[in-house]
Motif scaffolding. Structure first.
Motif, PDB file in Angstrom:
ATOM      1  N   ARG A   1      27.847  38.457  47.829  1.00  0.00           N
ATOM      2  CA  ARG A   1      28.224  38.386  46.240  1.00  0.00           C
ATOM      3  C   ARG A   1      29.175  39.406  45.854  1.00  0.00           C
ATOM      4  O   ARG A   1      28.881  40.627  46.315  1.00  0.00           O
ATOM      5  N   VAL A   2      30.066  39.413  45.165  1.00  0.00           N
ATOM      6  CA  VAL A   2      31.193  40.261  44.518  1.00  0.00           C
ATOM      7  C   VAL A   2      31.120  40.201  42.998  1.00  0.00           C
ATOM      8  O   VAL A   2      31.314  38.903  42.623  1.00  0.00           O
ATOM      9  N   ASP A   3      31.010  41.413  42.412  1.00  0.00           N
ATOM     10  CA  ASP A   3      30.998  41.342  41.090  1.00  0.00           C
ATOM     11  C   ASP A   3      32.067  42.431  40.495  1.00  0.00           C
ATOM     12  O   ASP A   3      31.839  43.494  41.097  1.00  0.00           O
TER      13      ASP A   3
ATOM     14  N   ARG B   1      41.969  36.363  41.472  1.00  0.00           N
ATOM     15  CA  ARG B   1      42.247  36.207  43.062  1.00  0.00           C
ATOM     16  C   ARG B   1      42.184  37.649  43.624  1.00  0.00           C
ATOM     17  O   ARG B   1      41.670  38.430  44.350  1.00  0.00           O
ATOM     18  N   ASP B   2      43.232  38.414  43.022  1.00  0.00           N
ATOM     19  CA  ASP B   2      43.506  39.854  43.340  1.00  0.00           C
ATOM     20  C   ASP B   2      42.140  40.738  42.966  1.00  0.00           C
ATOM     21  O   ASP B   2      41.891  41.477  43.854  1.00  0.00           O
ATOM     22  N   ALA B   3      41.655  40.682  41.861  1.00  0.00           N
ATOM     23  CA  ALA B   3      40.448  41.372  41.593  1.00  0.00           C
ATOM     24  C   ALA B   3      39.289  41.124  42.642  1.00  0.00           C
ATOM     25  O   ALA B   3      38.892  42.283  43.113  1.00  0.00           O
ATOM     26  N   VAL B   4      38.987  39.974  42.774  1.00  0.00           N
ATOM     27  CA  VAL B   4      37.957  39.662  43.870  1.00  0.00           C
ATOM     28  C   VAL B   4      38.496  40.071  45.415  1.00  0.00           C
ATOM     29  O   VAL B   4      37.466  40.565  46.026  1.00  0.00           O
ATOM     30  N   THR B   5      39.658  39.894  45.792  1.00  0.00           N
ATOM     31  CA  THR B   5      40.057  40.351  47.233  1.00  0.00           C
ATOM     32  C   THR B   5      39.913  41.701  47.233  1.00  0.00           C
ATOM     33  O   THR B   5      39.359  42.290  48.430  1.00  0.00           O
ATOM     34  N   LEU B   6      40.197  42.704  46.151  1.00  0.00           N
ATOM     35  CA  LEU B   6      40.331  44.139  46.357  1.00  0.00           C
ATOM     36  C   LEU B   6      38.759  44.690  46.293  1.00  0.00           C
ATOM     37  O   LEU B   6      38.376  45.526  46.664  1.00  0.00           O
TER      38      LEU B   6
ATOM     39  N   GLY C   1      37.029  41.344  31.262  1.00  0.00           N
ATOM     40  CA  GLY C   1      35.667  40.643  31.438  1.00  0.00           C
ATOM     41  C   GLY C   1      35.047  41.013  32.697  1.00  0.00           C
ATOM     42  O   GLY C   1      35.339  42.206  33.354  1.00  0.00           O
ATOM     43  N   ARG C   2      34.085  40.454  33.165  1.00  0.00           N
ATOM     44  CA  ARG C   2      33.280  40.530  34.232  1.00  0.00           C
ATOM     45  C   ARG C   2      33.425  39.338  35.330  1.00  0.00           C
ATOM     46  O   ARG C   2      33.312  38.117  34.886  1.00  0.00           O
ATOM     47  N   VAL C   3      34.027  39.696  36.482  1.00  0.00           N
ATOM     48  CA  VAL C   3      33.885  38.412  37.328  1.00  0.00           C
ATOM     49  C   VAL C   3      33.011  38.344  38.399  1.00  0.00           C
ATOM     50  O   VAL C   3      32.692  39.652  39.149  1.00  0.00           O
ATOM     51  N   GLY C   4      32.351  37.253  38.663  1.00  0.00           N
ATOM     52  CA  GLY C   4      31.342  37.466  39.952  1.00  0.00           C
ATOM     53  C   GLY C   4      31.928  36.060  40.835  1.00  0.00           C
ATOM     54  O   GLY C   4      32.100  34.855  40.487  1.00  0.00           O
TER      55      GLY C   4
END
Length: 121
Positions: free
Chosen positions: A28-30, A65-70, A8-11
């Motif tokens: 914003r981070v996507d 959390r890992d995906a957004v942090t990276l 999926g896609r996380v924003g």
């Protein structure tokens, strides 16, 4: 069979601090995610970093959390033209010049400058 594939896609809205002027700003981070949550019987075949299925539920929080942090920038900037702060008086450079006298070179390089002058002669 091996587990549950989550894609999926996380924003996310972010609160960052500019690496030049230290102002706080919103961003914003996507990011696209694709992770395999390993079933209990296949845990020994997976990496140590693999996410595991526990019972009949999966916990998405560590993966998100890992995906957004990276995806966060290493040196966030409030804007591309940000000039930062004066290293002596900490006045914002985009608000005009300060009265600080800036040294042309670092005094630790003085010995090398003297050597260069001798070699040029």
């Amino acid at each position: 069979v091996e587990g549950i594939l989550v894609t999926g896609r996380v924003g996310a809205e972010t609160a960052l601090e500019c690496s030049r002027c230290l102002d706080r700003f919103a961003g914003r981070v996507d990011v696209d995610v694709c992770e395999l949550f390993v079933a209990p019987g296949h845990a020994e075949q997976a990496d140590d970093d693999a996410y595991e299925v526990s019972g009949t539920e999966i916990d998405l929080e560590p993966m998100l959390r890992d995906a957004v942090t990276l995806a966060l920038p290493l040196n966030p900037l409030c804007r591309d033209a940000c000039e930062g702060l004066c290293p002596t008086c900490y006045k914002r450079r985009d608000q005009g010049p300060c009265d600080c006298k800036q040294e042309e070179t670092d005094p630790r390089w003085a010995a090398l400058s003297a050597l260069r002058e001798r070699l040029e002669d």
